[in-house]
Motif scaffolding. Sequence first.
Motif, PDB file in Angstrom:
ATOM      1  N   HIS A 168       0.811  -1.225   0.000  1.00 45.36           N
ATOM      2  CA  HIS A 168       0.000   0.000   0.000  1.00 45.36           C
ATOM      3  C   HIS A 168       0.847   1.279   0.000  1.00 45.36           C
ATOM      4  O   HIS A 168       0.284   2.366  -0.145  1.00 45.36           O
ATOM      5  N   GLY A 169       2.172   1.154   0.163  1.00 50.44           N
ATOM      6  CA  GLY A 169       3.013   2.345   0.214  1.00 50.44           C
ATOM      7  C   GLY A 169       2.632   3.245   1.367  1.00 50.44           C
ATOM      8  O   GLY A 169       2.390   4.446   1.188  1.00 50.44           O
ATOM      9  N   CYS A 170       2.586   2.680   2.579  1.00 50.64           N
ATOM     10  CA  CYS A 170       2.000   3.389   3.722  1.00 50.64           C
ATOM     11  C   CYS A 170       2.811   4.587   4.199  1.00 50.64           C
ATOM     12  O   CYS A 170       2.246   5.532   4.737  1.00 50.64           O
ATOM     13  N   TYR A 171       4.139   4.563   4.043  1.00 50.17           N
ATOM     14  CA  TYR A 171       4.940   5.690   4.521  1.00 50.17           C
ATOM     15  C   TYR A 171       4.987   6.758   3.441  1.00 50.17           C
ATOM     16  O   TYR A 171       5.494   6.534   2.339  1.00 50.17           O
ATOM     17  N   ARG A 172       4.419   7.906   3.742  1.00 50.01           N
ATOM     18  CA  ARG A 172       4.373   9.045   2.822  1.00 50.01           C
ATOM     19  C   ARG A 172       3.711   8.688   1.493  1.00 50.01           C
ATOM     20  O   ARG A 172       4.045   9.250   0.453  1.00 50.01           O
ATOM     21  N   SER A 173       2.784   7.701   1.534  1.00 47.37           N
ATOM     22  CA  SER A 173       2.030   7.277   0.347  1.00 47.37           C
ATOM     23  C   SER A 173       2.953   6.916  -0.814  1.00 47.37           C
ATOM     24  O   SER A 173       2.660   7.202  -1.986  1.00 47.37           O
ATOM     25  N   SER A 174       4.083   6.274  -0.481  1.00 42.89           N
ATOM     26  CA  SER A 174       5.085   5.953  -1.492  1.00 42.89           C
ATOM     27  C   SER A 174       5.714   4.599  -1.190  1.00 42.89           C
ATOM     28  O   SER A 174       6.224   4.386  -0.086  1.00 42.89           O
ATOM     29  N   ARG A 175       5.697   3.702  -2.160  1.00 44.08           N
ATOM     30  CA  ARG A 175       6.364   2.414  -1.973  1.00 44.08           C
ATOM     31  C   ARG A 175       7.873   2.589  -1.862  1.00 44.08           C
ATOM     32  O   ARG A 175       8.530   1.889  -1.094  1.00 44.08           O
ATOM     33  N   ALA A 176       8.424   3.532  -2.615  1.00 43.88           N
ATOM     34  CA  ALA A 176       9.869   3.770  -2.555  1.00 43.88           C
ATOM     35  C   ALA A 176      10.277   4.267  -1.163  1.00 43.88           C
ATOM     36  O   ALA A 176      11.288   3.823  -0.605  1.00 43.88           O
ATOM     37  N   ALA A 177       9.489   5.190  -0.597  1.00 45.06           N
ATOM     38  CA  ALA A 177       9.799   5.694   0.740  1.00 45.06           C
ATOM     39  C   ALA A 177       9.556   4.638   1.809  1.00 45.06           C
ATOM     40  O   ALA A 177      10.237   4.608   2.844  1.00 45.06           O
ATOM     41  N   THR A 178       8.590   3.742   1.555  1.00 45.92           N
ATOM     42  CA  THR A 178       8.259   2.697   2.523  1.00 45.92           C
ATOM     43  C   THR A 178       9.304   1.582   2.535  1.00 45.92           C
ATOM     44  O   THR A 178       9.521   0.934   3.567  1.00 45.92           O
ATOM     45  N   LEU A 179       9.983   1.365   1.412  1.00 40.78           N
ATOM     46  CA  LEU A 179      10.890   0.221   1.272  1.00 40.78           C
ATOM     47  C   LEU A 179      11.935   0.108   2.377  1.00 40.78           C
ATOM     48  O   LEU A 179      12.060  -0.961   2.989  1.00 40.78           O
ATOM     49  N   PRO A 180      12.732   1.157   2.683  1.00 46.30           N
ATOM     50  CA  PRO A 180      13.753   0.981   3.723  1.00 46.30           C
ATOM     51  C   PRO A 180      13.158   0.695   5.091  1.00 46.30           C
ATOM     52  O   PRO A 180      13.738  -0.062   5.885  1.00 46.30           O
ATOM     53  N   LEU A 181      12.000   1.258   5.375  1.00 41.20           N
ATOM     54  CA  LEU A 181      11.359   1.015   6.670  1.00 41.20           C
ATOM     55  C   LEU A 181      10.805  -0.403   6.735  1.00 41.20           C
ATOM     56  O   LEU A 181      10.946  -1.092   7.756  1.00 41.20           O
ATOM     57  N   ALA A 182      10.177  -0.842   5.657  1.00 47.08           N
ATOM     58  CA  ALA A 182       9.653  -2.212   5.625  1.00 47.08           C
ATOM     59  C   ALA A 182      10.797  -3.222   5.708  1.00 47.08           C
ATOM     60  O   ALA A 182      10.692  -4.242   6.394  1.00 47.08           O
ATOM     61  N   PHE A 183      11.898  -2.950   5.000  1.00 45.59           N
ATOM     62  CA  PHE A 183      13.058  -3.831   5.063  1.00 45.59           C
ATOM     63  C   PHE A 183      13.612  -3.892   6.484  1.00 45.59           C
ATOM     64  O   PHE A 183      13.978  -4.966   6.982  1.00 45.59           O
ATOM     65  N   SER A 184      13.644  -2.741   7.160  1.00 44.47           N
ATOM     66  CA  SER A 184      14.127  -2.703   8.543  1.00 44.47           C
ATOM     67  C   SER A 184      13.241  -3.541   9.457  1.00 44.47           C
ATOM     68  O   SER A 184      13.730  -4.309  10.298  1.00 44.47           O
ATOM     69  N   VAL A 185      11.926  -3.415   9.302  1.00 41.27           N
ATOM     70  CA  VAL A 185      11.004  -4.206  10.123  1.00 41.27           C
ATOM     71  C   VAL A 185      11.234  -5.691   9.888  1.00 41.27           C
ATOM     72  O   VAL A 185      11.365  -6.485  10.831  1.00 41.27           O
ATOM     73  N   GLY A 186      11.289  -6.102   8.621  1.00 41.42           N
ATOM     74  CA  GLY A 186      11.490  -7.514   8.308  1.00 41.42           C
ATOM     75  C   GLY A 186      12.842  -8.027   8.752  1.00 41.42           C
ATOM     76  O   GLY A 186      12.956  -9.148   9.290  1.00 41.42           O
ATOM     77  N   LEU A 187      13.888  -7.221   8.560  1.00 39.23           N
ATOM     78  CA  LEU A 187      15.238  -7.628   8.945  1.00 39.23           C
ATOM     79  C   LEU A 187      15.332  -7.895  10.441  1.00 39.23           C
ATOM     80  O   LEU A 187      15.861  -8.929  10.869  1.00 39.23           O
ATOM     81  N   HIS A 188      14.813  -6.987  11.232  1.00 39.20           N
ATOM     82  CA  HIS A 188      14.989  -7.123  12.686  1.00 39.20           C
ATOM     83  C   HIS A 188      14.030  -8.138  13.290  1.00 39.20           C
ATOM     84  O   HIS A 188      14.313  -8.689  14.363  1.00 39.20           O
ATOM     85  N   ARG A 189      12.934  -8.429  12.607  1.00 35.35           N
ATOM     86  CA  ARG A 189      12.130  -9.595  13.012  1.00 35.35           C
ATOM     87  C   ARG A 189      12.949 -10.863  12.785  1.00 35.35           C
ATOM     88  O   ARG A 189      13.029 -11.734  13.646  1.00 35.35           O
ATOM     89  N   ALA A 190      13.577 -10.973  11.601  1.00 34.10           N
ATOM     90  CA  ALA A 190      14.330 -12.176  11.254  1.00 34.10           C
ATOM     91  C   ALA A 190      15.542 -12.365  12.153  1.00 34.10           C
ATOM     92  O   ALA A 190      15.897 -13.495  12.514  1.00 34.10           O
ATOM     93  N   LEU A 191      16.181 -11.275  12.537  1.00 34.10           N
ATOM     94  CA  LEU A 191      17.380 -11.352  13.376  1.00 34.10           C
ATOM     95  C   LEU A 191      17.065 -11.557  14.856  1.00 34.10           C
ATOM     96  O   LEU A 191      17.973 -11.793  15.645  1.00 34.10           O
TER      97      LEU A 191
END
Length: 421
Positions: A168-191
């Motif tokens: 949905h591109g929730c951060y600032r209505s942008s998938r590009a802006a959401t990507l680093p935040l989503a990656f961070s969430v997924g990374l630290h869940r996995a770690l």
Amino acid sequence: MGIQVIHGECHLPGNTRSADVPKQIRSLLVHNYYASEFPSGENQVFETEKHLLRSHGQEVSEFVRQSDEIRAQGSWGTVKGALATPWNPWASAALLREIERFKPDVVHAHNTFPLLSPGIFHAIGKRAARVLTLHNYRLFCPAAIPMRDGKVCTECLDKHSPMPAMIHGCYRSSRAATLPLAFSVGLHRALGTWSDQVDAYICLSEFQRGLMIKAGLPSEKVHVKPNFYPGNPPVTAWAQRKPYVIFAGRLTAEKGLFSLLRAWQAWGAAAPELRLVGDGELRPELERMAAGLPVSFLGQVSAEQAQAQIAGARLLVLSSECFEGFPMVVREAFAFGTPAGVSDLGPLPTIVQHGKSGVVFQPSNPQSLLQEVRTAWETPGLLEQLGQGARAEFESRYTEEANFASLMDIYRQAIEVSRNG
């Protein structure tokens, strides 16, 4: 673009509940300040807790970054911030140098976004107890505020995945802006960062605690400590208060300001003056809606001026349509003996008790807001009675002393968890 390290001094010993925990707890406070042009409750909490610890004789050092550093660099700064969000080894290395110098018992982080990153908790390891205050839901929600298309959305928390936010591109209505935040969430869940690398979490309400545990935090590490108001401010006598209602905060969609103004439109000429303190993207549209109504836009003012407005009001209204943490304005209203009208959403109805310290109305419902606020306004003596209840709530739960005792207890528990593995 450097990291700022500011050193504190020690004066008096603190209290302790265990012989294994030091009486004097040395704390290193960590924070990424948000951009200076935007008022931030998180920045304010960081400052007040720092002064709280120092005023009680605790030894404190700071390790901080400023988002202004990257904003001043334009597009390149935005790229650097995005790259630093999931993991910033340079920030971790600088933090370790300060830990080696200061040798804290506790490292207490408030915000790591975007320049510090959750990687700091891995770097700290067992060198000190690790504490994190959850001012929002960013650990599991890339947008930080669980809201999408004007409605509450907990999909990323419920599914234990940031993919809905990416879709949905929730951060600032942008998938590009959401990507680093989503990656961070997924990374630290996995770690396992949030299950293994933090010794104590501080939530601002029981509601937030329950939601974050459901999303994946270990329940035994999650504590509740609400915000507090420093000092013991005088209460303006009711007869000296002017007949106005106040909103103080960002003029943004999640604050429910369209519902608030629709309620004032329905109230009509008999409505009291509504003062809006703050600024934001919705101001031009809100000003058009308020044309002809007793509504004043005071804009962005100093903290002292905003508090003076709250202290002189007969009611504070917070019409939020999203999950709040613990709104600073409610804390201030209670300290000044000003009752609050809030949405029946998230932690707000547990902070403001309907009929005791304020009134509660249905979120996104101008008719409910109007009914509750108008009844309180027009019932003789009711607002004054609610104001007395608000002040009593402050004195029992939101003072400096109560907050210091709670914070030190959390620090001690974090130290014990860190030492016991």
